[in-house]
Motif scaffolding. Structure first.
Motif, PDB file in Angstrom:
ATOM      1  N   GLU A   1       6.870  25.499  28.002  1.00 41.33           N
ATOM      2  CA  GLU A   1       6.141  26.704  27.988  1.00 41.33           C
ATOM      3  C   GLU A   1       6.865  27.618  27.148  1.00 41.33           C
ATOM      4  O   GLU A   1       6.751  28.204  25.962  1.00 41.33           O
ATOM      5  CB  GLU A   1       5.501  27.551  28.925  1.00 41.33           C
ATOM      6  N   TRP A   2       8.390  27.495  27.412  1.00 40.79           N
ATOM      7  CA  TRP A   2       9.399  28.625  26.789  1.00 40.79           C
ATOM      8  C   TRP A   2       9.678  28.031  25.444  1.00 40.79           C
ATOM      9  O   TRP A   2       9.902  28.783  24.590  1.00 40.79           O
ATOM     10  CB  TRP A   2      10.752  28.623  27.877  1.00 40.79           C
ATOM     11  N   ARG A   3       9.776  26.515  25.296  1.00 40.34           N
ATOM     12  CA  ARG A   3      10.042  26.148  24.170  1.00 40.34           C
ATOM     13  C   ARG A   3       8.981  26.306  23.009  1.00 40.34           C
ATOM     14  O   ARG A   3       8.966  26.532  21.956  1.00 40.34           O
ATOM     15  CB  ARG A   3      10.213  24.538  24.205  1.00 40.34           C
ATOM     16  N   LYS A   4       7.605  26.215  23.576  1.00 43.95           N
ATOM     17  CA  LYS A   4       6.523  26.418  22.665  1.00 43.95           C
ATOM     18  C   LYS A   4       6.157  27.941  22.267  1.00 43.95           C
ATOM     19  O   LYS A   4       5.495  28.313  21.382  1.00 43.95           O
ATOM     20  CB  LYS A   4       5.066  25.965  23.309  1.00 43.95           C
ATOM     21  N   LEU A   5       6.960  28.845  23.126  1.00 43.72           N
ATOM     22  CA  LEU A   5       6.597  30.178  22.852  1.00 43.72           C
ATOM     23  C   LEU A   5       7.073  30.494  21.427  1.00 43.72           C
ATOM     24  O   LEU A   5       8.228  30.180  20.695  1.00 43.72           O
ATOM     25  CB  LEU A   5       7.344  31.163  23.791  1.00 43.72           C
ATOM     26  N   GLN A   6       6.679  31.517  20.564  1.00 47.46           N
ATOM     27  CA  GLN A   6       7.233  32.118  19.601  1.00 47.46           C
ATOM     28  C   GLN A   6       7.863  33.202  19.813  1.00 47.46           C
ATOM     29  O   GLN A   6       7.933  34.419  19.694  1.00 47.46           O
ATOM     30  CB  GLN A   6       5.897  32.592  18.472  1.00 47.46           C
TER      31      GLN A   6
END
Length: 232
Positions: free
Chosen positions: A8-13
């Motif tokens: 989720e952290w990696r997908k976040l803008q």
């Protein structure tokens, strides 16, 4: 679960979120001094500046501003993924939907919790520094004040993180609507003031306990019903 939270952290803008986060930190770190020196300075009934213990009672509701940051994360992590159809892709993983939702919820909780704690520290340091120069609070902070501030920082950061999840089920997963999510967050931030205007007296700790329970209930409903609500 840790790997899902990391995903989720990696997908976040991140650039967009960090820009928003910095705005929150800058505003909230100066608000206690602004209220003590400008807004409440001429009010004889206000006692927030009498001691550092009283000043903490002012700082607690100010940090509720991070409920709005939680609403923003609900938008990024849930609503945008539903609208971009990436939620359907996520649900295609060989992992249960409930596990995926819990990972997203934990990510939001941890992000709001940690960011609120940092905001408390920044606001505390800023208030102390300004007090040394313009004398906004009577006396000096004692060791008991510092211990109380530390404990309240941890507890209240958890309260803010839970309260920020109240819009999750009704507006983030069920209705999937950004504007109602934001409006709900603003209402929660101003709830203490609204109760005062309505002459409803409610202990601050009781209010925060109720908000925490509502946040936990929203998470429970989101996880419980995720299989019935569909992908689009």
């Amino acid at each position: 679960m840790n790997k899902l939270i990391e995903l989720e952290w990696r997908k976040l803008q991140r650039k967009k979120v960090f820009g928003e986060l910095i705005v929150y930190w800058v505003i909230l770190m100066f608000l206690p001094v602004f209220f003590l020196k400008v807004v409440l300075a001429e009010s004889p009934l206000v006692e927030f500046g009498n001691s550092y213990t009283d000043a903490l009672s002012l700082m607690l509701p100010i940090q509720m501003g991070f409920v709005l940051f939680g609403a923003s994360l609900i938008n990024h992590v849930f609503i945008e993924e539903y609208k971009n159809k990436t939620m359907t892709l996520s649900f295609g993983y060989p992992i249960s939907r409930k596990t995926l939702v819990m990972a997203k919820v934990q990510f939001i909780f941890l992000a709001v919790f940690l960011c609120t704690m940092i905001s408390f520290v920044l606001a505390g340091i800023t208030t102390y520094v300004f007090d040394r120069f313009i004398d906004v609070i009577d006396g000096k902070p004692s060791m008991a004040d510092l211990m109380n501030f530390t404990v309240r920082t941890i507890i209240h950061s958890a309260v803010v993180a839970l309260a920020s999840l109240i819009p999750l089920f009704p507006f983030g997963i069920w209705r999937r609507a950004v504007i109602p999510t934001v409006i709900c967050a603003v209402f929660l931030i101003q709830l203490h003031n609204l109760l005062g205007l309505l002459r409803i007296t409610l202990n601050q700790d009781v209010l925060y306990a109720v908000l925490s329970v509502l946040g936990a209930a929203s998470v429970y409903l989101a996880v419980k019903t995720i299989n019935q609500l569909g992908d689009v």
